[in-house]
Design a protein around this motif. Sequence first.
Motif, PDB file in Angstrom:
ATOM      1  N   ASP A  69      41.439  50.533  30.605  1.00 57.12           N
ATOM      2  CA  ASP A  69      40.658  51.751  30.843  1.00 57.12           C
ATOM      3  C   ASP A  69      41.028  52.434  32.164  1.00 57.12           C
ATOM      4  OD1 ASP A  69      38.818  53.680  30.166  1.00 57.12           O
ATOM      5  OD2 ASP A  69      37.093  52.582  30.934  1.00 57.12           O
ATOM      6  N   GLY A  70      42.328  52.597  32.385  1.00 57.92           N
ATOM      7  CA  GLY A  70      42.795  53.306  33.577  1.00 57.92           C
ATOM      8  C   GLY A  70      42.867  52.467  34.828  1.00 57.92           C
ATOM      9  N   ARG A  71      42.555  51.169  34.720  1.00 59.83           N
ATOM     10  CA  ARG A  71      42.534  50.305  35.895  1.00 59.83           C
ATOM     11  C   ARG A  71      43.544  49.165  35.763  1.00 59.83           C
ATOM     12  NH1 ARG A  71      37.343  50.317  33.771  1.00 59.83           N
ATOM     13  NH2 ARG A  71      35.943  51.865  34.697  1.00 59.83           N
ATOM     14  N   VAL A  72      44.066  48.738  36.897  1.00 59.76           N
ATOM     15  CA  VAL A  72      44.773  47.465  37.012  1.00 59.76           C
ATOM     16  C   VAL A  72      43.846  46.547  37.798  1.00 59.76           C
ATOM     17  CG1 VAL A  72      46.832  46.267  37.817  1.00 59.76           C
ATOM     18  CG2 VAL A  72      46.978  48.649  37.077  1.00 59.76           C
ATOM     19  N   VAL A  73      43.489  45.414  37.207  1.00 62.36           N
ATOM     20  CA  VAL A  73      42.500  44.533  37.812  1.00 62.36           C
ATOM     21  C   VAL A  73      43.152  43.186  38.106  1.00 62.36           C
ATOM     22  CG1 VAL A  73      40.125  43.675  37.642  1.00 62.36           C
ATOM     23  CG2 VAL A  73      40.811  45.680  36.322  1.00 62.36           C
ATOM     24  N   VAL A  74      43.053  42.751  39.356  1.00 57.99           N
ATOM     25  CA  VAL A  74      43.681  41.514  39.816  1.00 57.99           C
ATOM     26  C   VAL A  74      42.740  40.796  40.780  1.00 57.99           C
ATOM     27  CG1 VAL A  74      46.084  42.246  39.509  1.00 57.99           C
ATOM     28  CG2 VAL A  74      44.861  42.825  41.628  1.00 57.99           C
ATOM     29  N   THR A  75      43.159  39.615  41.211  1.00 63.71           N
ATOM     30  CA  THR A  75      42.316  38.778  42.064  1.00 63.71           C
ATOM     31  C   THR A  75      43.057  38.426  43.348  1.00 63.71           C
ATOM     32  OG1 THR A  75      41.416  37.819  40.028  1.00 63.71           O
ATOM     33  CG2 THR A  75      40.855  36.707  42.089  1.00 63.71           C
ATOM     34  N   GLY A 108      36.769  40.963  49.237  1.00 67.93           N
ATOM     35  CA  GLY A 108      36.394  41.037  47.827  1.00 67.93           C
ATOM     36  C   GLY A 108      37.453  40.368  46.969  1.00 67.93           C
ATOM     37  N   ALA A 109      37.043  39.346  46.227  1.00 69.91           N
ATOM     38  CA  ALA A 109      38.015  38.526  45.509  1.00 69.91           C
ATOM     39  C   ALA A 109      38.692  39.263  44.365  1.00 69.91           C
ATOM     40  CB  ALA A 109      37.341  37.263  44.986  1.00 69.91           C
ATOM     41  N   ILE A 110      37.978  40.206  43.717  1.00 64.64           N
ATOM     42  CA  ILE A 110      38.523  40.931  42.569  1.00 64.64           C
ATOM     43  C   ILE A 110      38.703  42.392  42.951  1.00 64.64           C
ATOM     44  CG2 ILE A 110      38.143  41.565  40.151  1.00 64.64           C
ATOM     45  CD1 ILE A 110      36.498  39.029  39.839  1.00 64.64           C
ATOM     46  N   LEU A 111      39.804  42.979  42.519  1.00 60.04           N
ATOM     47  CA  LEU A 111      40.208  44.318  42.930  1.00 60.04           C
ATOM     48  C   LEU A 111      40.617  45.142  41.728  1.00 60.04           C
ATOM     49  CD1 LEU A 111      41.356  46.361  45.176  1.00 60.04           C
ATOM     50  CD2 LEU A 111      43.513  45.071  44.909  1.00 60.04           C
ATOM     51  N   ALA A 112      40.195  46.427  41.710  1.00 59.64           N
ATOM     52  CA  ALA A 112      40.631  47.369  40.679  1.00 59.64           C
ATOM     53  C   ALA A 112      41.374  48.526  41.332  1.00 59.64           C
ATOM     54  CB  ALA A 112      39.437  47.890  39.881  1.00 59.64           C
ATOM     55  N   LEU A 113      42.572  48.802  40.806  1.00 56.76           N
ATOM     56  CA  LEU A 113      43.377  49.919  41.276  1.00 56.76           C
ATOM     57  C   LEU A 113      43.568  50.926  40.152  1.00 56.76           C
ATOM     58  CD1 LEU A 113      46.235  47.912  43.059  1.00 56.76           C
ATOM     59  CD2 LEU A 113      44.160  48.837  44.100  1.00 56.76           C
ATOM     60  N   ASP A 114      43.798  52.173  40.512  1.00 59.05           N
ATOM     61  CA  ASP A 114      44.138  53.199  39.534  1.00 59.05           C
ATOM     62  C   ASP A 114      45.501  52.868  38.938  1.00 59.05           C
ATOM     63  OD1 ASP A 114      45.522  55.804  38.691  1.00 59.05           O
ATOM     64  OD2 ASP A 114      43.461  56.471  38.971  1.00 59.05           O
ATOM     65  N   LYS A 115      45.589  52.777  37.615  1.00 54.84           N
ATOM     66  CA  LYS A 115      46.841  52.327  37.002  1.00 54.84           C
ATOM     67  C   LYS A 115      47.982  53.331  37.181  1.00 54.84           C
ATOM     68  CE  LYS A 115      46.772  53.970  32.201  1.00 54.84           C
ATOM     69  NZ  LYS A 115      46.852  53.573  30.784  1.00 54.84           N
ATOM     70  N   TYR A 132      44.264  30.758  40.176  1.00 48.81           N
ATOM     71  CA  TYR A 132      45.372  31.044  39.276  1.00 48.81           C
ATOM     72  C   TYR A 132      44.972  31.552  37.893  1.00 48.81           C
ATOM     73  CZ  TYR A 132      47.001  28.125  43.053  1.00 48.81           C
ATOM     74  OH  TYR A 132      47.233  27.614  44.298  1.00 48.81           O
ATOM     75  N   SER A 133      43.695  31.692  37.627  1.00 45.88           N
ATOM     76  CA  SER A 133      43.234  32.188  36.336  1.00 45.88           C
ATOM     77  C   SER A 133      43.428  33.700  36.242  1.00 45.88           C
ATOM     78  CB  SER A 133      41.756  31.824  36.143  1.00 45.88           C
ATOM     79  OG  SER A 133      41.292  32.249  34.890  1.00 45.88           O
ATOM     80  N   SER A 134      43.497  34.202  35.008  1.00 46.98           N
ATOM     81  CA  SER A 134      43.652  35.636  34.775  1.00 46.98           C
ATOM     82  C   SER A 134      42.383  36.224  34.172  1.00 46.98           C
ATOM     83  CB  SER A 134      44.840  35.907  33.840  1.00 46.98           C
ATOM     84  OG  SER A 134      46.056  35.543  34.449  1.00 46.98           O
ATOM     85  N   ILE A 135      42.076  37.449  34.551  1.00 45.11           N
ATOM     86  CA  ILE A 135      40.847  38.136  34.137  1.00 45.11           C
ATOM     87  C   ILE A 135      40.930  38.543  32.672  1.00 45.11           C
ATOM     88  CG2 ILE A 135      39.392  40.161  34.577  1.00 45.11           C
ATOM     89  CD1 ILE A 135      40.548  40.104  37.472  1.00 45.11           C
ATOM     90  N   GLN A 151      36.042  36.434  35.004  1.00 47.00           N
ATOM     91  CA  GLN A 151      37.060  35.678  35.715  1.00 47.00           C
ATOM     92  C   GLN A 151      36.514  34.304  36.121  1.00 47.00           C
ATOM     93  OE1 GLN A 151      39.902  34.763  36.253  1.00 47.00           O
ATOM     94  NE2 GLN A 151      40.900  35.805  37.975  1.00 47.00           N
ATOM     95  N   LEU A 152      37.395  33.313  36.073  1.00 39.74           N
ATOM     96  CA  LEU A 152      37.084  31.977  36.564  1.00 39.74           C
ATOM     97  C   LEU A 152      37.682  31.844  37.951  1.00 39.74           C
ATOM     98  CD1 LEU A 152      35.852  29.186  36.022  1.00 39.74           C
ATOM     99  CD2 LEU A 152      38.040  28.498  35.013  1.00 39.74           C
TER     100      LEU A 152
END
Length: 410
Positions: free
Chosen positions: A167-173, A179-186, A204-207, A220-221
């Motif tokens: 949905d327009g975001r790149v989400v990583v950890t 902040g452990a989780i981050l959303a960027l504009d794709k 090392y887990s993926s969202i 996310q774990l």
Amino acid sequence: MTRLLGLALLLSASATAHARDWPQWMGPQRDGLTSETGLLKEWPEGGPKRVWLNREVGLGYSGPAIADGKLYTLGSRDGVEQLIALDADTGDELWAVDLGQEYENDWGNGPRNTPTVDDGRVYALAARGALVCVSADSGDPIWKKQLQDFGGETPNWGYAESPLVDDGRVVVTPGGEKGAILALDKLTGERIWQAEELTPIAHYSSIVVGSPNGQKQYIQLLQDQLVGVAPDSGELLWSVPWPGRVAVIPTPLVEGNRVYATTAYGIGCMLVEIAPDNTPEVVYENKVIKNKHGGVILLDGHVYGHSDGAGWVCQDFDTGELVWRERSALDAGSLGYADERLYLLSEDGGEVVLLEPSPKEWIEKGRFTLEPQTDLRKPKGKIWVHPVIANGKLYLRDQELLFCFDVSAE
């Protein structure tokens, strides 16, 4: 509705084969499943025919992502980590993009992440934290960020998460106090939000995306908790403590209002039910499955995967009870699913097994050993890249060796 039934409903009532891409980590929905049909239900002696072998994709544990006739993976060559594109049908290299200095450790050098393909772009995360977006056709750069710039710190075994694009975001950890989780504009790589309520270091887990009670969430774990956050803001919606130890790796499973998590190092597994007000309730916690990094798959109310100390396991998803286990047929490894079959790859010997998923017993439908195998693996390293099934082909990797096998029934 179970996942197996859900997959069946995606298919036509006809017997026509359906090819499917595998554009990201653990397949189209990040659950290890694909709705592809028309594949072999049993392998001939010696296994399916090898179509091609590329011996030059470099060091690392990056899995392949397949979309629109191209295969994308990461590898370290000459001390530099690269995003590499191949022709998925021939294995010929199309282009490569440098991501930065090679990550090194005793378990194996190079990247650990699977690229994500979305809308003509490829998103990839290097082991040292470089996150890039490039053109899927040419590899031309679009943007590049460094997770350390968002408070992250490279984990003990390197960044191993595979980016979620949604949905327009790149989400990583990235992990850390910002902040452990981050959303960027794709499209631009600009920061949209960062989950400031969550501050553990990156593991090392993926969202994954879930919709408990019809409410979309990113799940996310983390090292110390299983969480759901709001996609538009990063607000913490719910959290359940998780006693992560050493390395928290497997991707959570989501079915409806329930979330399943597992890790190894003596921890075990847990099923959580999310209420309409986002209150989480633990349904069960036990040690039936202690999965290290080979992943688990949910099929028709049963979880399949390898458990440390127990072997390959079938577990009742609803109750958490052990259904069966198989210790002697295959050593520890990873798995994927397509067309009524599980594809298992052992991490020690490189044995590949086709398994009919059954809540009754281990039902083997074929086996072969990956040949050749790398001479470049470090003593502590193993074959840790998960199997990928796409468009009638099975893709397997052992460091610089990337294999393609024809598993089509046609």
